[in-house]
Motif scaffolding. Structure first.
Motif, PDB file in Angstrom:
ATOM      1  N   MET A  97      56.510  -9.779 -12.478  1.00 50.71           N
ATOM      2  CA  MET A  97      55.150  -9.271 -12.423  1.00 50.71           C
ATOM      3  C   MET A  97      55.177  -7.739 -12.343  1.00 50.71           C
ATOM      4  SD  MET A  97      52.336 -10.139  -9.551  1.00 50.71           S
ATOM      5  CE  MET A  97      50.909  -9.160  -9.396  1.00 50.71           C
ATOM      6  N   THR A  98      54.404  -7.100 -13.182  1.00 47.53           N
ATOM      7  CA  THR A  98      54.318  -5.643 -13.131  1.00 47.53           C
ATOM      8  C   THR A  98      52.991  -5.239 -12.525  1.00 47.53           C
ATOM      9  OG1 THR A  98      53.451  -5.600 -15.375  1.00 47.53           O
ATOM     10  CG2 THR A  98      55.816  -5.226 -15.130  1.00 47.53           C
ATOM     11  N   ASP A  99      53.049  -4.291 -11.642  1.00 46.32           N
ATOM     12  CA  ASP A  99      51.834  -3.750 -11.047  1.00 46.32           C
ATOM     13  C   ASP A  99      51.426  -2.541 -11.872  1.00 46.32           C
ATOM     14  OD1 ASP A  99      51.818  -5.614  -9.005  1.00 46.32           O
ATOM     15  OD2 ASP A  99      53.078  -4.375  -7.722  1.00 46.32           O
ATOM     16  N   ARG A 100      50.396  -2.699 -12.673  1.00 47.02           N
ATOM     17  CA  ARG A 100      49.928  -1.608 -13.517  1.00 47.02           C
ATOM     18  C   ARG A 100      48.430  -1.462 -13.285  1.00 47.02           C
ATOM     19  NH1 ARG A 100      51.408   0.679 -18.953  1.00 47.02           N
ATOM     20  NH2 ARG A 100      49.445   1.385 -19.816  1.00 47.02           N
ATOM     21  N   LEU A 101      48.032  -0.243 -13.033  1.00 47.07           N
ATOM     22  CA  LEU A 101      46.628   0.059 -12.828  1.00 47.07           C
ATOM     23  C   LEU A 101      45.876  -0.178 -14.127  1.00 47.07           C
ATOM     24  CD1 LEU A 101      44.451   1.233 -10.927  1.00 47.07           C
ATOM     25  CD2 LEU A 101      45.107   3.487 -11.772  1.00 47.07           C
ATOM     26  N   LEU A 102      44.884  -1.049 -14.110  1.00 43.69           N
ATOM     27  CA  LEU A 102      44.096  -1.329 -15.303  1.00 43.69           C
ATOM     28  C   LEU A 102      42.958  -0.318 -15.393  1.00 43.69           C
ATOM     29  CD1 LEU A 102      43.887  -5.223 -15.091  1.00 43.69           C
ATOM     30  CD2 LEU A 102      45.440  -3.822 -16.461  1.00 43.69           C
ATOM     31  N   LEU A 103      42.879   0.352 -16.542  1.00 41.50           N
ATOM     32  CA  LEU A 103      41.879   1.393 -16.752  1.00 41.50           C
ATOM     33  C   LEU A 103      41.017   1.044 -17.955  1.00 41.50           C
ATOM     34  CD1 LEU A 103      44.284   4.447 -16.409  1.00 41.50           C
ATOM     35  CD2 LEU A 103      42.742   3.565 -14.654  1.00 41.50           C
ATOM     36  N   ASP A 104      39.819   1.609 -17.998  1.00 39.75           N
ATOM     37  CA  ASP A 104      38.985   1.474 -19.189  1.00 39.75           C
ATOM     38  C   ASP A 104      39.740   2.092 -20.362  1.00 39.75           C
ATOM     39  OD1 ASP A 104      36.938   0.340 -17.670  1.00 39.75           O
ATOM     40  OD2 ASP A 104      35.973   2.283 -17.326  1.00 39.75           O
ATOM     41  N   LYS A 105      39.494   1.589 -21.566  1.00 40.35           N
ATOM     42  CA  LYS A 105      40.241   2.054 -22.737  1.00 40.35           C
ATOM     43  C   LYS A 105      40.145   3.559 -22.955  1.00 40.35           C
ATOM     44  CE  LYS A 105      40.351  -2.178 -25.391  1.00 40.35           C
ATOM     45  NZ  LYS A 105      40.067  -2.838 -26.663  1.00 40.35           N
ATOM     46  N   ASP A 106      38.944   4.133 -22.779  1.00 39.19           N
ATOM     47  CA  ASP A 106      38.801   5.574 -23.000  1.00 39.19           C
ATOM     48  C   ASP A 106      39.583   6.376 -21.969  1.00 39.19           C
ATOM     49  OD1 ASP A 106      36.987   4.781 -20.990  1.00 39.19           O
ATOM     50  OD2 ASP A 106      35.553   6.339 -21.497  1.00 39.19           O
ATOM     51  N   VAL A 107      39.610   5.904 -20.725  1.00 42.26           N
ATOM     52  CA  VAL A 107      40.360   6.586 -19.667  1.00 42.26           C
ATOM     53  C   VAL A 107      41.855   6.437 -19.929  1.00 42.26           C
ATOM     54  CG1 VAL A 107      40.857   6.620 -17.184  1.00 42.26           C
ATOM     55  CG2 VAL A 107      38.506   6.298 -17.992  1.00 42.26           C
ATOM     56  N   ASP A 108      42.279   5.269 -20.353  1.00 45.03           N
ATOM     57  CA  ASP A 108      43.688   5.035 -20.646  1.00 45.03           C
ATOM     58  C   ASP A 108      44.167   5.925 -21.796  1.00 45.03           C
ATOM     59  OD1 ASP A 108      46.006   3.516 -19.833  1.00 45.03           O
ATOM     60  OD2 ASP A 108      45.880   2.492 -21.774  1.00 45.03           O
ATOM     61  N   ARG A 109      43.340   6.094 -22.829  1.00 47.30           N
ATOM     62  CA  ARG A 109      43.699   6.970 -23.951  1.00 47.30           C
ATOM     63  C   ARG A 109      43.788   8.427 -23.491  1.00 47.30           C
ATOM     64  NH1 ARG A 109      40.251   3.390 -26.971  1.00 47.30           N
ATOM     65  NH2 ARG A 109      38.524   4.799 -26.543  1.00 47.30           N
ATOM     66  N   THR A 158      55.675  10.762 -16.841  1.00 52.53           N
ATOM     67  CA  THR A 158      55.509   9.326 -17.009  1.00 52.53           C
ATOM     68  C   THR A 158      54.054   8.983 -16.725  1.00 52.53           C
ATOM     69  OG1 THR A 158      55.963   8.841 -14.689  1.00 52.53           O
ATOM     70  CG2 THR A 158      57.867   8.884 -16.202  1.00 52.53           C
ATOM     71  N   ARG A 159      53.650   7.783 -17.035  1.00 53.75           N
ATOM     72  CA  ARG A 159      52.278   7.348 -16.741  1.00 53.75           C
ATOM     73  C   ARG A 159      52.021   7.441 -15.243  1.00 53.75           C
ATOM     74  NH1 ARG A 159      48.988   2.740 -15.691  1.00 53.75           N
ATOM     75  NH2 ARG A 159      47.165   2.657 -17.055  1.00 53.75           N
ATOM     76  N   ASP A 160      52.957   6.921 -14.450  1.00 57.83           N
ATOM     77  CA  ASP A 160      52.795   6.985 -12.991  1.00 57.83           C
ATOM     78  C   ASP A 160      52.769   8.424 -12.490  1.00 57.83           C
ATOM     79  OD1 ASP A 160      52.693   4.232 -12.827  1.00 57.83           O
ATOM     80  OD2 ASP A 160      54.740   4.001 -12.072  1.00 57.83           O
ATOM     81  N   GLY A 161      53.624   9.267 -13.047  1.00 53.29           N
ATOM     82  CA  GLY A 161      53.651  10.674 -12.657  1.00 53.29           C
ATOM     83  C   GLY A 161      52.344  11.376 -12.972  1.00 53.29           C
ATOM     84  N   ALA A 162      51.775  11.066 -14.145  1.00 53.04           N
ATOM     85  CA  ALA A 162      50.500  11.667 -14.530  1.00 53.04           C
ATOM     86  C   ALA A 162      49.382  11.200 -13.600  1.00 53.04           C
ATOM     87  CB  ALA A 162      50.164  11.322 -15.975  1.00 53.04           C
ATOM     88  N   ILE A 163      49.374   9.928 -13.274  1.00 57.83           N
ATOM     89  CA  ILE A 163      48.354   9.403 -12.358  1.00 57.83           C
ATOM     90  C   ILE A 163      48.474  10.082 -10.999  1.00 57.83           C
ATOM     91  CG2 ILE A 163      47.606   7.351 -11.065  1.00 57.83           C
ATOM     92  CD1 ILE A 163      48.338   5.730 -13.623  1.00 57.83           C
ATOM     93  N   ARG A 164      49.707  10.231 -10.493  1.00 53.17           N
ATOM     94  CA  ARG A 164      49.912  10.903  -9.200  1.00 53.17           C
ATOM     95  C   ARG A 164      49.425  12.348  -9.251  1.00 53.17           C
ATOM     96  NH1 ARG A 164      54.744   7.917  -9.238  1.00 53.17           N
ATOM     97  NH2 ARG A 164      55.898   9.712 -10.042  1.00 53.17           N
ATOM     98  N   ALA A 165      49.781  13.068 -10.322  1.00 54.11           N
ATOM     99  CA  ALA A 165      49.402  14.484 -10.435  1.00 54.11           C
ATOM    100  C   ALA A 165      47.889  14.640 -10.539  1.00 54.11           C
ATOM    101  CB  ALA A 165      50.086  15.111 -11.653  1.00 54.11           C
ATOM    102  N   ILE A 166      47.258  13.820 -11.354  1.00 51.23           N
ATOM    103  CA  ILE A 166      45.805  13.898 -11.543  1.00 51.23           C
ATOM    104  C   ILE A 166      45.075  13.526 -10.258  1.00 51.23           C
ATOM    105  CG2 ILE A 166      43.856  12.835 -12.767  1.00 51.23           C
ATOM    106  CD1 ILE A 166      45.854  12.637 -15.214  1.00 51.23           C
TER     107      ILE A 166
END
Length: 59
Positions: free
Chosen positions: A1-13, A25-33
């Protein structure tokens, strides 16, 4: 099982574009933002960086 934050498509893009630009990385970007938002809205104290502070790999 992977724990991945589900985002709206526009936010994910938008996150994907920011991640590539920042070379994180995706996680690094989420942490920084998230940290930037929390500091900007006074939920976290703003970190002071002096001239000798290491910044490599930080966003």
């Amino acid at each position: 099982m992977t724990d991945r934050l589900l985002l709206d498509k526009d936010v994910d893009r938008a996150l994907e574009r920011a991640r590539k630009e920042l070379r994180l990385t995706r996680d690094g970007a989420i942490r920084a933002i998230l940290r930037d938002w929390l500091e900007g809205h006074a939920y976290l104290p703003v970190r002071d960086l002096d001239e000798d502070s290491p910044t490599k790999g930080e966003a």
